[in-house]
Design an enzyme around this catalytic site. Structure first.
Site, short mmCIF file in Angstrom:
data_model
loop_
_atom_site.label_atom_id
_atom_site.label_comp_id
_atom_site.label_asym_id
_atom_site.label_seq_id
_atom_site.Cartn_x
_atom_site.Cartn_y
_atom_site.Cartn_z
N ASP A 1 21.14 -3.64 26.64
CA ASP A 1 22.17 -4.88 27.17
C ASP A 1 21.08 -6.07 27.94
OD1 ASP A 1 24.39 -3.39 26.84
OD2 ASP A 1 24.24 -2.29 28.88
N HIS B 1 21.58 -5.75 20.62
CA HIS B 1 22.63 -5.67 21.52
C HIS B 1 23.81 -4.46 21.71
CE1 HIS B 1 24.41 -7.60 25.42
NE2 HIS B 1 24.12 -8.45 24.78
#
Length: 425
Positions: free
Chosen positions: A402, A398
């Site tokens: 995204d 992450h």
């Protein structure tokens, strides 16, 4: 011991191909070393003679930089090293022969008050911040049950640790038996377990270390999608008919998956990146690591520039690298430099869906499940058809990818799988 791979910290000597006294030249293979990835040949760097082998065949867990052999320029210098043994400084980070016992994992600290002399009692002394006793949790609980002060007990465990046996001996010396817990049912002794201890291979230890590092430091998240593979299977059958007619090798579903993943990475390059403290490095090469399970452990050989290669080339490279992995003969160039990984437990093992652990320093790995037939409703109320669907799960870092970017990559990948002819354009 040289560093034969970027992640290598220690290695094992598989066997020496030269013996003491042999003349050696640059480029000649001295020995075979088991690294964290494979068994690699270690070549001689200078001309001379192998005077002394310090670490023989089968030596294990040799730290990088530790002395494994001595070479000399002149043959008459060989006898000078007949009785040579490396000093502590030469041994580098090698562990001592008799390491001191590690501290107990959990210790109970108790201040030592003044006490009267009792059996197994330590000499009374004034308590101070530095004068403390240590006891295991079991020993502490047993002492509390019988109102025994830990300061009255002399520990026999590592570093003076008070253990359960010390409390029992103390109680026995006072004529106070330790009551056994009342059995709930018939008192039956548990049968002894039958087991065998399997030593860790070098690749098993490194795989465990890197995957643990990945799960502890990379914020994983997972995206799963079901993809219809009817068109993919149809195209594969057509291509294999052409391959068989020309005496070529068959193309697997995994070969098509690798190609689709590479093209999707070219389309969504943010997923072809890795995290660094000061920047995100986005790669221009699309190099796909392919997970291969062997008896020795898990290997991930790399298909370089997979987005630019044809399916037959990918299929042949995967086949050759998989065989080298099973033979434990991969070279560093066979597994280094990957930017993304594909792992498939569907075709070989029938696993429907799973989540894979990211292979650092990469930011994504695709877990491919098996294909299964499902009933798909048609346009009319009584219309339906059967189609094959495959579940795939993308694991993302992450920090780099995204959620929307990961979803965009999966959309591109799904498009190539459901319309496989587009991969040939």
């Amino acid at each position: 011991m040289p560093s034969l791979s970027p992640t290598m910290q220690e290695g094992n000597i598989a066997r020496w191909l030269k013996k003491e006294g042999d003349k050696v030249s640059p480029g000649e293979v001295l020995c075979e070393v088991e690294t964290d990835k494979a068994t690699v040949e270690m070549e001689c760097m200078e001309e001379g003679y192998l005077a002394k082998i310090v670490k023989g065949d089968g030596s294990k867990e040799i730290k990088v930089g530790e002395v494994i052999a001595i070479t000399v320029e002149e043959e008459e210098d060989i006898p000078k090293f007949k009785d040579y043994s490396p000093s502590v400084s030469d041994a580098g980070a090698a562990p001592a022969k008799e390491p001191s016992p590690p501290p107990p994992p959990k210790q109970e600290e108790v201040e030592k008050p003044i006490s009267t002399s009792e059996p197994k009692a330590s000499k009374p002394s004034a308590a101070s911040p530095e004068d403390r006793l240590f006891a295991s949790p079991v020993a502490r609980n047993l002492a509390e049950e019988h109102n025994v002060s830990l300061s009255s007990i002399k520990g026999t465990g590592p570093n003076g640790l008070i253990v359960k046996a010390d409390i029992e001996d103390y109680l026995a010396s006072r004529g106070k038996e330790v009551p056994a817990k009342a059995p709930k049912g018939k008192d039956v002794a548990a049968p002894a377990l039958d087991y065998v201890d399997i030593p860790h291979s070098q690749i098993r230890k490194i795989t465990a270390s890197r995957l643990l590092f990945s799960k502890q430091t990379i914020p994983h998240y997972y995206l799963t999608v079901d993809i219809c593979v009817d068109n993919l299977m149809g195209l594969r059958n057509q291509l294999n008919s052409i391959q068989e007619a020309s005496a070529g090798k068959r193309i697997s579903v995994n070969d098509l998956v690798i190609k689709a993943a590479a093209l999707a990475l070219r389309k969504v390059p943010r997923c072809n990146s890795s995290w660094a403290d000061e920047y995100i490095r986005q790669f221009k090469n699309v190099n796909i690591n392919v997970a291969v399970q062997t008896e020795n452990g898990l290997y991930v050989p790399v298909i370089r520039d997979a987005d630019k290669k044809g399916l037959s080339t990918i299929a042949e490279e995967v086949r050759q690298l998989a065989q080298k992995a099973k033979d434990n003969s991969l070279k560093p160039q066979d597994y280094e430099g990957g930017t993304f990984t594909v792992t498939n437990l569907g075709g070989p093992f029938g696993i429907k869906q799973f989540c894979a652990i990211i292979n650092p320093p990469q930011s994504g790995i695709l877990a491919v499940g098996s294909a299964e037939k499902r009933v798909v409703p048609g346009l009319g109320p009584d219309q339906y058809k059967f189609s094959s669907f495959m579940s795939v799960t993308l694991s993302c870092d992450h920090r780099v990818i995204d959620g929307a970017i990961g979803a965009e990559w999966l959309k591109a990948f799904k498009g190539y799988i459901e319309n496989p002819e587009s991969m040939l354009l």
